[in-house]
Design an enzyme around this catalytic site. Structure first.
Site, PDB file in Angstrom:
ATOM      1  N   GLY A  26       0.810  -1.205   0.000  1.00 47.99           N
ATOM      2  CA  GLY A  26       0.000   0.000   0.000  1.00 47.99           C
ATOM      3  C   GLY A  26       0.845   1.256   0.000  1.00 47.99           C
ATOM      4  NE  ARG A  30       5.245  -1.993   4.372  1.00 49.50           N
ATOM      5  CZ  ARG A  30       4.138  -2.009   5.101  1.00 49.50           C
ATOM      6  NH1 ARG A  30       3.009  -2.406   4.574  1.00 49.50           N
ATOM      7  NH2 ARG A  30       4.160  -1.600   6.355  1.00 49.50           N
ATOM      8  CB  SER A  96      -0.040  -3.091   8.426  1.00 44.05           C
ATOM      9  OG  SER A  96      -0.740  -2.020   7.833  1.00 44.05           O
ATOM     10  CG  ASP A 209      -3.506  -1.924  14.724  1.00 39.44           C
ATOM     11  OD1 ASP A 209      -4.709  -2.004  15.014  1.00 39.44           O
ATOM     12  OD2 ASP A 209      -3.104  -1.886  13.551  1.00 39.44           O
ATOM     13  NE  ARG A 222       1.332   1.570  10.328  1.00 43.29           N
ATOM     14  CZ  ARG A 222       1.072   2.473  11.279  1.00 43.29           C
ATOM     15  NH1 ARG A 222       1.099   2.129  12.547  1.00 43.29           N
ATOM     16  NH2 ARG A 222       0.784   3.729  10.951  1.00 43.29           N
TER      17      ARG A 222
END
Length: 237
Positions: A26, A30, A96, A209, A222
């Site tokens: 996303g 990353r 995540s 989380d 993250r």
């Protein structure tokens, strides 16, 4: 083979610039990190809207990494264009997720076998019932085996993919009662686009989380520290 539909409105690459296997994230940063960490000689093929995409070599195989943004509509656009206009055969999403179970902690992996959702994405197909978006079994099995081999904690099962981040009436306990493992925001449209195109897809999530214990991480953590899911994704291509 040439494709006169490329570049697309969202991907600035020409046909042939993108490998037939793409690992998506996303966060475009990353994707950049994966290109720098895993690929030999990565070449930037896309910077439209800042959604970075690179193609390089991983252990002798040509592989691409691509950002897809947040939410079912966003990954729906990017994966549709990759499958339909660039002849991509396999997409693995790494991202995540929020845990719905007390025994799933930060850093644990979830392999999304299926994706429950509150999205209306499937309505476009005019199916006479409720469609169940699922992962490609070969990819799913390979990912479980790779996680075992690497000694990473993981679970396989359903995720709940929501269109809503700030939900006025979350109702998370209902999904918990049905054994759903975690909450994320992208898997269904990826799985449906893959099914419609006869392609393969898998979503591998890292718990960032917990909606049960209140554990949480920072955006920087993250972006930079969730590498186990990437090890698994690159390890099965």
């Amino acid at each position: 083979m040439m494709n006169d539909k490329t570049p697309t409105p969202h991907i600035g690459a020409k046909y042939g610039d993108i490998a037939d296997t793409v690992i998506m994230a996303g966060d475009p940063l990353r994707a950049k990190m994966m290109a720098e960490r895993y690929l030999e000689n990565p070449v930037l093929y896309n910077n439209v809207r800042g959604m970075l995409g690179y193609t390089g070599i991983y252990h002798g195989k040509r592989v691409s990494v691509q950002g897809h943004g947040m939410g079912i509509p966003s990954i729906g656009i990017y994966s549709y264009e990759l499958f339909n206009f660039y002849d991509v055969k396999t997409i693995i999403r790494v991202g995540s997720a929020g845990s719905l179970h007390a025994d799933l902690h930060i850093g644990d992996l979830v392999l999304a076998m299926g994706a429950c959702t509150n999205s209306n994405y499937a309505d476009q197909y005019q199916l006479p019932g409720t469609y169940a978006p699922i992962a490609d079994f070969q990819l799913l099995r390979a990912a479980a085996e790779k996680a075992e081999e690497l000694g990473y904690r993981y679970r396989v099962g359903n995720v709940f993919s929501s269109d809503i981040f700030y939900n006025e009436t979350p109702g998370i306990e209902h999904w918990q009662k049905m054994g759903v493992l975690a909450v994320e925001m992208e898997a269904p449209s990826l799985y449906m686009n893959a099914a419609r195109c006869g392609a393969r897809a898998l979503c591998i999530c890292t718990i960032s989380d917990s909606l049960v214990t209140g554990e949480e991480t920072t955006a920087e953590e993250r972006q930079n520290n969730f590498t186990k899911m990437m090890d698994v994704a690159f390890g099965i291509i």
